[in-house]
Design an enzyme around this catalytic site. Structure first.
Site, PDB file in Angstrom:
ATOM      1  N   ARG A 121      45.818  -7.531  -6.801  1.00 23.47           N
ATOM      2  CA  ARG A 121      44.854  -7.835  -5.730  1.00 23.47           C
ATOM      3  C   ARG A 121      45.272  -7.110  -4.465  1.00 23.47           C
ATOM      4  NH1 ARG A 121      46.218 -13.905  -5.688  1.00 23.47           N
ATOM      5  NH2 ARG A 121      48.170 -12.867  -6.148  1.00 23.47           N
ATOM      6  N   GLU A 122      44.312  -6.584  -3.739  1.00 22.74           N
ATOM      7  CA  GLU A 122      44.639  -5.992  -2.441  1.00 22.74           C
ATOM      8  C   GLU A 122      45.222  -7.080  -1.557  1.00 22.74           C
ATOM      9  OE1 GLU A 122      41.553  -3.686  -0.566  1.00 22.74           O
ATOM     10  OE2 GLU A 122      41.012  -2.798  -2.485  1.00 22.74           O
ATOM     11  N   LYS A 133      39.341  -6.176 -18.623  1.00 22.84           N
ATOM     12  CA  LYS A 133      39.349  -6.028 -17.170  1.00 22.84           C
ATOM     13  C   LYS A 133      37.981  -6.368 -16.566  1.00 22.84           C
ATOM     14  CE  LYS A 133      40.138  -4.758 -13.068  1.00 22.84           C
ATOM     15  NZ  LYS A 133      41.065  -4.138 -12.223  1.00 22.84           N
ATOM     16  N   CYS A 136      36.157  -3.968  -6.071  1.00 21.13           N
ATOM     17  CA  CYS A 136      36.336  -4.307  -7.490  1.00 21.13           C
ATOM     18  C   CYS A 136      35.261  -5.234  -8.038  1.00 21.13           C
ATOM     19  CB  CYS A 136      37.711  -4.930  -7.681  1.00 21.13           C
ATOM     20  SG  CYS A 136      38.991  -3.902  -7.011  1.00 21.13           S
ATOM     21  N   ARG A 162      35.282  -2.125   2.151  1.00 19.92           N
ATOM     22  CA  ARG A 162      34.279  -1.756   1.143  1.00 19.92           C
ATOM     23  C   ARG A 162      33.519  -3.002   0.665  1.00 19.92           C
ATOM     24  NH1 ARG A 162      37.832   1.811  -2.858  1.00 19.92           N
ATOM     25  NH2 ARG A 162      39.437   0.463  -1.987  1.00 19.92           N
TER      26      ARG A 162
HETATM   27  C1  UGA Z   1      40.304  -8.399  -7.644  1.00 22.36           C
HETATM   28  C2  UGA Z   1      41.040  -9.196  -8.735  1.00 22.36           C
HETATM   29  O1  UGA Z   1      41.434 -10.488  -8.228  1.00 22.36           O
HETATM   30  C3  UGA Z   1      42.275  -8.438  -9.229  1.00 22.36           C
HETATM   31  O2  UGA Z   1      42.885  -9.144 -10.311  1.00 22.36           O
HETATM   32  C4  UGA Z   1      41.819  -7.055  -9.720  1.00 22.36           C
HETATM   33  O3  UGA Z   1      42.926  -6.259 -10.142  1.00 22.36           O
HETATM   34  C5  UGA Z   1      41.128  -6.315  -8.581  1.00 22.36           C
HETATM   35  O4  UGA Z   1      39.994  -7.098  -8.144  1.00 22.36           O
HETATM   36  C6  UGA Z   1      40.688  -4.962  -9.120  1.00 22.36           C
HETATM   37  O5  UGA Z   1      39.806  -4.928  -9.970  1.00 22.36           O
HETATM   38  O6  UGA Z   1      41.294  -3.945  -8.773  1.00 22.36           O
HETATM   39  P1  UGA Z   1      40.684  -7.993  -5.006  1.00 22.36           P
HETATM   40  O7  UGA Z   1      39.321  -7.384  -5.024  1.00 22.36           O
HETATM   41  O8  UGA Z   1      41.803  -7.261  -4.341  1.00 22.36           O
HETATM   42  O9  UGA Z   1      41.191  -8.276  -6.523  1.00 22.36           O
HETATM   43  O10 UGA Z   1      40.560  -9.392  -4.243  1.00 22.36           O
HETATM   44  P2  UGA Z   1      40.479 -10.957  -4.609  1.00 22.36           P
HETATM   45  O11 UGA Z   1      41.609 -11.641  -3.983  1.00 22.36           O
HETATM   46  O12 UGA Z   1      40.267 -11.171  -6.047  1.00 22.36           O
HETATM   47  O13 UGA Z   1      39.157 -11.382  -3.792  1.00 22.36           O
HETATM   48  C7  UGA Z   1      37.895 -10.754  -4.050  1.00 22.36           C
HETATM   49  C8  UGA Z   1      36.824 -11.316  -3.145  1.00 22.36           C
HETATM   50  O14 UGA Z   1      36.484 -12.649  -3.515  1.00 22.36           O
HETATM   51  C9  UGA Z   1      37.203 -11.404  -1.659  1.00 22.36           C
HETATM   52  O15 UGA Z   1      36.103 -10.954  -0.891  1.00 22.36           O
HETATM   53  C10 UGA Z   1      37.463 -12.871  -1.422  1.00 22.36           C
HETATM   54  O16 UGA Z   1      37.215 -13.262  -0.095  1.00 22.36           O
HETATM   55  C11 UGA Z   1      36.469 -13.501  -2.376  1.00 22.36           C
HETATM   56  N1  UGA Z   1      36.831 -14.867  -2.828  1.00 22.36           N
HETATM   57  C12 UGA Z   1      37.934 -15.054  -3.580  1.00 22.36           C
HETATM   58  C13 UGA Z   1      36.007 -15.941  -2.515  1.00 22.36           C
HETATM   59  O17 UGA Z   1      34.967 -15.785  -1.834  1.00 22.36           O
HETATM   60  N2  UGA Z   1      36.332 -17.185  -2.984  1.00 22.36           N
HETATM   61  C14 UGA Z   1      37.436 -17.404  -3.746  1.00 22.36           C
HETATM   62  O18 UGA Z   1      37.671 -18.564  -4.149  1.00 22.36           O
HETATM   63  C15 UGA Z   1      38.258 -16.314  -4.033  1.00 22.36           C
END
Ligand code: UGA
Length: 455
Positions: free
Chosen positions: A159-160, A216, A273, A340
């Site tokens: 995750r970022e 994935k 992602c 993004r």
């Molecule tokens: C996500 C996945 O969690 C990683 O496992 C994956 O490797 C990555 O995509 C990828 O495909 O490269 P990431 O996009 O960095 O990681 O961020 P997340 O922490 O998963 O959050 C994604 C989005 O969901 C954010 O905008 C966050 O604010 C939102 N979110 C997350 C919610 O609105 N509610 C939640 O309960 C959790």
């Protein structure tokens, strides 16, 4: 120790290269952008990611990591080549879905075919639609069918914002390889990849190429689905007076749902992602004539959260025209400067369209914000500067800096009455109303403020 090449030094490539160097391998990272490479050579890291700078410096100084603009050098010096280039969504839509643009992956496959002289394991690490591994295999074989190589899919789950931590301690490592004519997984690439990851403490999933790629896409889509589920539930909570945060905490106590479920209601998911992966999955379902409507709804609900937030602001402020709004947080999530597909892009644009006076602040995303908003907003260097004289705050990213800000002071800098629209449900409604804010959040009961002015 393996000789590893990494093509593409974005979030995934850079983090993966550094981590493999840290684990004792010899790693050469290539990028098409010479400016990026020269910055990396000076340990000037182009992305904001906690912990990465120190590891880049350490591994370069200890001679396990180098950066180059010479792709041929990267390929010919490596036995295992990770392809970590961008696979952005295409511009045109097929219904609500866009396909991924795989032209960068194809270019890399061609260059590898032209350059390689000895056996290579070519690993697809970018998030790619199912069948990309096969296409890489075919592209290289078409160029020269006597080349000795294997194609592997080893998707990234980092995750970022916590990329280094996630990469050093992954929950699982998925290795997908092609099958032989008897339908057995090919042993040679599997053995090499297992050796590469032998000093990681994680479960290794051995599978075929297509299952690894789909693993994935489905994992990310499942997480997006949870977010849209809880956001739809939040709508019902708002209508009935229930509290979505309390319900989510209770649901997480169910072991089948689990403490890490993505059940935080808010303005929805963004990033490079989730939006892309669900669209990749949608186009794949369409290709196979499988009903994609479940995933169309996930996207629709997610987009609806942004409109819903503007409606919430109109509900609190009546009209937005001429109101001064401090937007806190622009990146799609905390601990990254990445905007993004961030919800902030649509929300800030809608506020400007409505005639609001918008002042934005984010700890890391301000330079990227300029590309999105130009001179339609004012860019502030601190929370205090952004909130000074504001009618309302719109909190769009839950950075720690905002969670821990001095709310009494913030309120004293704003106009009266002071409105606070929390797009991430960071604060406790009773506490906020106790300070005297008109506080609105997502799917939680509204509590009237205590009207003492704290100055
Ligand atoms: C996500 C996945 O969690 C990683 O496992 C994956 O490797 C990555 O995509 C990828 O495909 O490269 P990431 O996009 O960095 O990681 O961020 P997340 O922490 O998963 O959050 C994604 C989005 O969901 C954010 O905008 C966050 O604010 C939102 N979110 C997350 C919610 O609105 N509610 C939640 O309960 C959790």
């Amino acid at each position: 120790m393996k000789k590893v090449g990494v093509i593409g030094t974005g979030y995934v490539g850079l983090t993966h290269g550094v981590i493999l160097a840290e684990k004792g391998n010899s790693v050469i990272c290539y990028d098409i952008d010479p400016e990026k490479i020269s910055r990396l050579q000076r340990f000037d890291i182009p992305i904001y990611e906690p912990g990465i700078k120190e590891l880049v410096k350490k591994n370069c100084e200890e001679k396990r990591l180098e950066f180059t603009s010479d792709m041929d050098y990267c390929i010919s010096s490596s036995d295992i080549i990770f392809v970590c280039v961008n696979t952005p969504p295409k511009r045109y839509y097929e219904g609500v879905f866009r396909r991924a643009d795989l032209s960068f992956v194809e270019n890399v496959a061609r260059t590898i075919a032209q350059t390689m002289k000895s056996y290579k394991v070519i690993v697809s690490k970018s998030t790619v639609p199912v069948m990309t591994g096969k296409k890489i295999y075919e592209t290289i074989s078409k160029f020269n069918n006597s080349l000795d190589f294997d194609v592997v899919s080893n998707p990234e789950f980092l995750r970022e914002g916590s990329a280094v931590k996630d990469s050093l301690n992954p929950d699982r490592i998925v290795i997908g390889v092609m099958k032989d004519s008897s339908e057995n997984l090919l042993e040679r690439p599997l053995k090499i990849m297992k050796e590469l990851y032998s000093n990681f403490n994680a479960k290794i999933v051995e599978t075929d190429l297509w299952s690894a790629e789909l693993d994935k896409l489905l994992s990310n889509t499942y997480l997006s689905l949870q977010i849209s589920f809880i956001n739809k539930a939040a709508e019902l909570c708002s209508a009935t007076g229930a509290d979505v945060s309390k319900i989510a905490e209770s649901m997480k106590l169910d072991k089948r749902i689990g403490p890490f479920a993505f059940l935080r209601a808010g303005i929805g998911y963004g990033g490079s992602c989730f939006p892309k992966d669900i669209e990749n999955l949608g186009t794949l379902l369409n290709d196979y004539h499988i009903d994609p409507s479940l995933f169309e709804q996930v996207i629709k609900i997610n987009k609806g959260q942004r409109d819903g937030f503007i409606k919430l602001m109109e509900c609190g402020l009546w009209t937005l025209k001429g109101k001064s709004i401090a937007v806190l947080g622009l990146s799609f999530k905390p601990d990254t400067g990445d905007m993004r597909e961030a919800p902030s892009i649509d929300i800030v644009r809608a506020l400007c369209d409505e005639g609001a006076i918008v002042r934005v602040y984010d700890p890391e995303a301000l330079s990227e914000a300029g590309n999105h908003f130009g001179n339609s907003v004012s860019y502030c260097k601190s929370v205090e500067e952004a909130v000074y004289g504001a009618d309302a705050i719109a909190l769009l990213t839950e950075w720690d800096e905002f969670k821990t800000m001095d709310l009494q002071n913030v309120k004293s800098l704003m106009k009266e009455p002071s409105h606070f629209f929390d797009g991430r449900n960071v604060f406790d409604p009773s506490f906020m109303s106790g300070i005297g804010f008109y506080y609105y959040s997502i799917g939680r009961p509204y509590i009237k403020p205590v009207r003492e002015v704290v100055k």
